[in-house]
Motif scaffolding. Sequence first.
Motif, PDB file in Angstrom:
ATOM      1  N   SER A  24       4.095  42.926 -73.439  1.00 10.94           N
ATOM      2  CA  SER A  24       3.232  44.087 -73.197  1.00 10.94           C
ATOM      3  C   SER A  24       1.921  43.874 -73.947  1.00 10.94           C
ATOM      4  CB  SER A  24       3.889  45.387 -73.675  1.00 10.94           C
ATOM      5  OG  SER A  24       4.115  45.347 -75.073  1.00 10.94           O
ATOM      6  N   ILE A  25       0.902  44.579 -73.503  1.00  7.14           N
ATOM      7  CA  ILE A  25      -0.415  44.449 -74.122  1.00  7.14           C
ATOM      8  C   ILE A  25      -0.845  45.802 -74.648  1.00  7.14           C
ATOM      9  CG2 ILE A  25      -2.822  43.766 -73.779  1.00  7.14           C
ATOM     10  CD1 ILE A  25      -1.894  42.091 -71.425  1.00  7.14           C
ATOM     11  N   SER A  26      -1.157  45.869 -75.917  1.00  8.98           N
ATOM     12  CA  SER A  26      -1.581  47.134 -76.515  1.00  8.98           C
ATOM     13  C   SER A  26      -3.064  47.362 -76.237  1.00  8.98           C
ATOM     14  CB  SER A  26      -1.334  47.105 -78.019  1.00  8.98           C
ATOM     15  OG  SER A  26      -1.927  48.230 -78.642  1.00  8.98           O
ATOM     16  N   SER A  27      -3.401  48.566 -75.789  1.00 11.04           N
ATOM     17  CA  SER A  27      -4.805  48.889 -75.513  1.00 11.04           C
ATOM     18  C   SER A  27      -5.647  48.874 -76.785  1.00 11.04           C
ATOM     19  CB  SER A  27      -4.915  50.250 -74.829  1.00 11.04           C
ATOM     20  OG  SER A  27      -4.358  51.269 -75.637  1.00 11.04           O
ATOM     21  N   SER A  28      -5.002  49.030 -77.941  1.00  5.73           N
ATOM     22  CA  SER A  28      -5.748  49.017 -79.194  1.00  5.73           C
ATOM     23  C   SER A  28      -6.291  47.625 -79.517  1.00  5.73           C
ATOM     24  CB  SER A  28      -4.873  49.501 -80.350  1.00  5.73           C
ATOM     25  OG  SER A  28      -3.765  48.639 -80.543  1.00  5.73           O
ATOM     26  N   ASP A  29      -5.727  46.602 -78.870  1.00  6.98           N
ATOM     27  CA  ASP A  29      -6.174  45.226 -79.093  1.00  6.98           C
ATOM     28  C   ASP A  29      -7.136  44.741 -78.013  1.00  6.98           C
ATOM     29  OD1 ASP A  29      -4.597  44.893 -81.378  1.00  6.98           O
ATOM     30  OD2 ASP A  29      -2.843  44.347 -80.176  1.00  6.98           O
ATOM     31  N   MET A  30      -7.489  45.603 -77.074  1.00  2.85           N
ATOM     32  CA  MET A  30      -8.254  45.170 -75.899  1.00  2.85           C
ATOM     33  C   MET A  30      -9.504  46.033 -75.698  1.00  2.85           C
ATOM     34  SD  MET A  30      -6.634  42.582 -74.486  1.00  2.85           S
ATOM     35  CE  MET A  30      -5.623  41.820 -75.759  1.00  2.85           C
ATOM     36  N   LEU A  31     -10.311  45.635 -74.742  1.00  2.57           N
ATOM     37  CA  LEU A  31     -11.484  46.405 -74.333  1.00  2.57           C
ATOM     38  C   LEU A  31     -11.095  47.359 -73.214  1.00  2.57           C
ATOM     39  CD1 LEU A  31     -14.001  43.416 -74.092  1.00  2.57           C
ATOM     40  CD2 LEU A  31     -13.593  44.900 -76.071  1.00  2.57           C
ATOM     41  N   THR A  32     -11.901  48.413 -73.030  1.00  2.00           N
ATOM     42  CA  THR A  32     -11.657  49.411 -71.980  1.00  2.00           C
ATOM     43  C   THR A  32     -12.859  49.476 -71.045  1.00  2.00           C
ATOM     44  OG1 THR A  32     -10.263  50.755 -73.434  1.00  2.00           O
ATOM     45  CG2 THR A  32     -11.196  51.849 -71.512  1.00  2.00           C
ATOM     46  N   VAL A  33     -12.576  49.523 -69.751  1.00  2.00           N
ATOM     47  CA  VAL A  33     -13.625  49.689 -68.742  1.00  2.00           C
ATOM     48  C   VAL A  33     -13.398  50.994 -68.013  1.00  2.00           C
ATOM     49  CG1 VAL A  33     -14.724  48.745 -66.679  1.00  2.00           C
ATOM     50  CG2 VAL A  33     -13.851  47.196 -68.429  1.00  2.00           C
ATOM     51  N   CYS A  34     -14.436  51.837 -67.969  1.00  2.00           N
ATOM     52  CA  CYS A  34     -14.358  53.132 -67.300  1.00  2.00           C
ATOM     53  C   CYS A  34     -15.331  53.167 -66.129  1.00  2.00           C
ATOM     54  CB  CYS A  34     -14.676  54.252 -68.273  1.00  2.00           C
ATOM     55  SG  CYS A  34     -13.558  54.277 -69.697  1.00  2.00           S
ATOM     56  N   SER A  35     -15.157  54.180 -65.280  1.00  2.00           N
ATOM     57  CA  SER A  35     -15.933  54.218 -64.038  1.00  2.00           C
ATOM     58  C   SER A  35     -17.334  54.783 -64.229  1.00  2.00           C
ATOM     59  CB  SER A  35     -15.193  55.010 -62.965  1.00  2.00           C
ATOM     60  OG  SER A  35     -14.928  56.328 -63.407  1.00  2.00           O
ATOM     61  N   ASP A  36     -17.454  55.975 -64.853  1.00  2.00           N
ATOM     62  CA  ASP A  36     -18.806  56.552 -64.873  1.00  2.00           C
ATOM     63  C   ASP A  36     -19.026  57.628 -65.924  1.00  2.00           C
ATOM     64  OD1 ASP A  36     -17.287  58.576 -63.863  1.00  2.00           O
ATOM     65  OD2 ASP A  36     -18.373  58.788 -61.986  1.00  2.00           O
ATOM     66  N   SER A  37     -18.199  57.708 -66.940  1.00  5.59           N
ATOM     67  CA  SER A  37     -18.389  58.800 -67.888  1.00  5.59           C
ATOM     68  C   SER A  37     -18.499  58.279 -69.309  1.00  5.59           C
ATOM     69  CB  SER A  37     -17.237  59.807 -67.810  1.00  5.59           C
ATOM     70  OG  SER A  37     -16.049  59.243 -68.321  1.00  5.59           O
ATOM     71  N   CYS A  97     -15.290  57.578 -72.313  1.00  7.93           N
ATOM     72  CA  CYS A  97     -14.291  57.294 -71.271  1.00  7.93           C
ATOM     73  C   CYS A  97     -13.111  58.237 -71.448  1.00  7.93           C
ATOM     74  CB  CYS A  97     -13.815  55.852 -71.369  1.00  7.93           C
ATOM     75  SG  CYS A  97     -15.109  54.633 -71.082  1.00  7.93           S
ATOM     76  N   ALA A  98     -13.080  59.278 -70.681  1.00  6.08           N
ATOM     77  CA  ALA A  98     -11.992  60.252 -70.785  1.00  6.08           C
ATOM     78  C   ALA A  98     -11.407  60.496 -69.397  1.00  6.08           C
ATOM     79  CB  ALA A  98     -12.503  61.563 -71.380  1.00  6.08           C
ATOM     80  N   GLY A  99     -10.303  59.806 -69.117  1.00 11.14           N
ATOM     81  CA  GLY A  99      -9.644  59.981 -67.827  1.00 11.14           C
ATOM     82  C   GLY A  99     -10.280  59.200 -66.704  1.00 11.14           C
ATOM     83  N   THR A 100     -11.233  58.322 -66.995  1.00  7.69           N
ATOM     84  CA  THR A 100     -11.862  57.532 -65.928  1.00  7.69           C
ATOM     85  C   THR A 100     -11.663  56.030 -66.157  1.00  7.69           C
ATOM     86  OG1 THR A 100     -14.001  57.401 -67.065  1.00  7.69           O
ATOM     87  CG2 THR A 100     -13.636  59.296 -65.630  1.00  7.69           C
ATOM     88  N   GLU A 101     -10.603  55.676 -66.911  1.00  7.82           N
ATOM     89  CA  GLU A 101     -10.358  54.278 -67.217  1.00  7.82           C
ATOM     90  C   GLU A 101      -9.993  53.477 -65.965  1.00  7.82           C
ATOM     91  OE1 GLU A 101      -8.929  56.790 -68.759  1.00  7.82           O
ATOM     92  OE2 GLU A 101      -9.344  56.672 -70.898  1.00  7.82           O
ATOM     93  N   LEU A 102     -10.696  52.386 -65.764  1.00  2.00           N
ATOM     94  CA  LEU A 102     -10.327  51.433 -64.717  1.00  2.00           C
ATOM     95  C   LEU A 102      -9.308  50.441 -65.266  1.00  2.00           C
ATOM     96  CD1 LEU A 102     -13.891  50.733 -63.259  1.00  2.00           C
ATOM     97  CD2 LEU A 102     -12.121  52.209 -62.292  1.00  2.00           C
ATOM     98  N   SER A 103      -9.446  50.109 -66.547  1.00  2.00           N
ATOM     99  CA  SER A 103      -8.475  49.276 -67.246  1.00  2.00           C
ATOM    100  C   SER A 103      -8.707  49.426 -68.743  1.00  2.00           C
ATOM    101  CB  SER A 103      -8.623  47.806 -66.848  1.00  2.00           C
ATOM    102  OG  SER A 103      -7.724  46.987 -67.596  1.00  2.00           O
ATOM    103  N   ASP A 104      -7.614  49.477 -69.497  1.00  3.72           N
ATOM    104  CA  ASP A 104      -7.751  49.559 -70.964  1.00  3.72           C
ATOM    105  C   ASP A 104      -7.080  48.373 -71.649  1.00  3.72           C
ATOM    106  OD1 ASP A 104      -5.123  50.187 -70.546  1.00  3.72           O
ATOM    107  OD2 ASP A 104      -5.154  52.104 -71.611  1.00  3.72           O
TER     108      ASP A 104
END
Length: 254
Positions: free
Chosen positions: A155-168, A171-178
């Motif tokens: 598994s991959i922890s989101s705390s170790d990765m970057l997050t991509v969001c759509s337009d806000s 990034c609150a509820g618009t995550e394309l990938s975390d």
Amino acid sequence: MLMSGPQKTKSRNQGQMGFTLIELAVVLLILGTLLGGLLGSISQVSENTRRTTARNQLERIEEALSGYAQAYGRLPCPATSTSDGREDRVGGADSNCTSVHGFVPNATLNLYGRINDDGLMLDPWANPYRYSVSPNGANSFTSSSGLQSAYDAGSISSSDMLTVCSDSVPCAGTELSDVVPAIIFSMGADWASTTSATELENAGEGGTLDGVYPIANDTSFIDAEFSEDVYDDLLLWVSPYVIYSQLIQAGQLP
């Protein structure tokens, strides 16, 4: 008295003396409108060509990152404004990156293209391509042991990765990938003057600089719809599962 033939001809010619000022103004207006439309079309075609070129270059950079990962079992660190286009690490090959935000390490990846005086690869608007990686940590994809650890954990922890969001922002509820291990992007045509919050989320938020260049200052990024005045970045992110697949094929992972 009757007028003679030559006199009548002269009188008629005097009544046909070229264009009036109004007619000339109308002609110039029409020509100006046509020329303005033509120049606008040429400018738009030129800008579309630059965006297509940038997309193609980003895809080529992504291929180089994948090839590097297959060869070394990890992703390279970002270059900095003083590393002359090479990845910048604190220590040896498996140590932490000097910074998780910076520039495409074009010299390390042996990429050809236009570069500036700092050795950084430029996009079609003469601005260096940006590159950010998963934060330094136990499961960072810029470390072969970290990447192996993330793979073994299943598994991959989101705390170790970057997050991509759509337009806000934030990034609150618009995550394309975390769970993004790496992102590459061009800041587009307005890189030198942007005030858009969505673009500043990618580079320059809070006035964050590496040398004279704006860079990201957190792990959240925006990949929004193109809007000339709001968002013209071109962003591409790397999937961790594609990296896994490629490393398995290359024998770097079991």
